[in-house]
Scaffold this motif. Structure first.
Motif, PDB file in Angstrom:
ATOM      1  N   MET A   1     -32.124  31.002  16.710  1.00 45.49           N
ATOM      2  CA  MET A   1     -31.702  31.586  15.465  1.00 45.49           C
ATOM      3  C   MET A   1     -32.598  32.755  15.078  1.00 45.49           C
ATOM      4  SD  MET A   1     -29.245  31.122  13.581  1.00 45.49           S
ATOM      5  CE  MET A   1     -28.517  31.072  12.006  1.00 45.49           C
ATOM      6  N   ALA A   2     -33.873  32.669  15.442  1.00 44.45           N
ATOM      7  CA  ALA A   2     -34.796  33.749  15.118  1.00 44.45           C
ATOM      8  C   ALA A   2     -34.415  35.036  15.839  1.00 44.45           C
ATOM      9  CB  ALA A   2     -36.224  33.340  15.478  1.00 44.45           C
ATOM     10  N   ALA A   3     -33.867  34.905  17.043  1.00 42.90           N
ATOM     11  CA  ALA A   3     -33.455  36.094  17.799  1.00 42.90           C
ATOM     12  C   ALA A   3     -32.277  36.790  17.115  1.00 42.90           C
ATOM     13  CB  ALA A   3     -33.091  35.698  19.222  1.00 42.90           C
ATOM     14  N   VAL A   4     -31.385  36.011  16.522  1.00 42.35           N
ATOM     15  CA  VAL A   4     -30.239  36.593  15.817  1.00 42.35           C
ATOM     16  C   VAL A   4     -30.725  37.396  14.611  1.00 42.35           C
ATOM     17  CG1 VAL A   4     -28.174  36.045  14.475  1.00 42.35           C
ATOM     18  CG2 VAL A   4     -28.652  34.811  16.591  1.00 42.35           C
TER      19      VAL A   4
END
Length: 110
Positions: A1-4
């Protein structure tokens, strides 16, 4: 989710970088007027009679359009009274977003 979220942050940063730069390009405003009108019409229809997910999406889209309208009026140095309808609509959309979901469902084991 952090990459999104990181990708979203980079894309938004690039968008605002390019949107804030003045390249001497002045497009015709009539197509933008028509596009915003269609976006408002479709999002308004979905907000009124669409399913819950589309109501939430259209609420978000209309909120962005109203923020753009307020920004445009302020940049053009229009009287503050001209901002009142867009500000009222934005406030109602945000209120609907916060409080418009009805009562939460009760858990079965309560």
């Amino acid at each position: 989710m952090a990459a999104v979220f990181a990708a979203l942050r980079v894309l938004l940063g690039l968008f605002f970088l390019l949107a804030g730069a003045d390249f001497g390009f002045a497009p015709d405003p009539d197509p933008y007027l028509a596009a915003v009108g269609w976006v408002e019409a479709v999002a308004g229809l979905l907000l009124a009679v669409g399913p819950q997910l589309l109501q939430e999406i259209s609420n978000f889209v209309l909120s962005i359009v109203m923020m753009g309208a307020i920004y445009t009026l302020l940049v053009l140095r229009e009287p503050l009274a001209m901002c009142a309808p867009a500000t009222l609509c934005l406030g109602l959309l945000l209120l609907l977003n916060i409080r418009g979901h009805g009562a939460p469902a009760k858990p079965k084991f309560e």
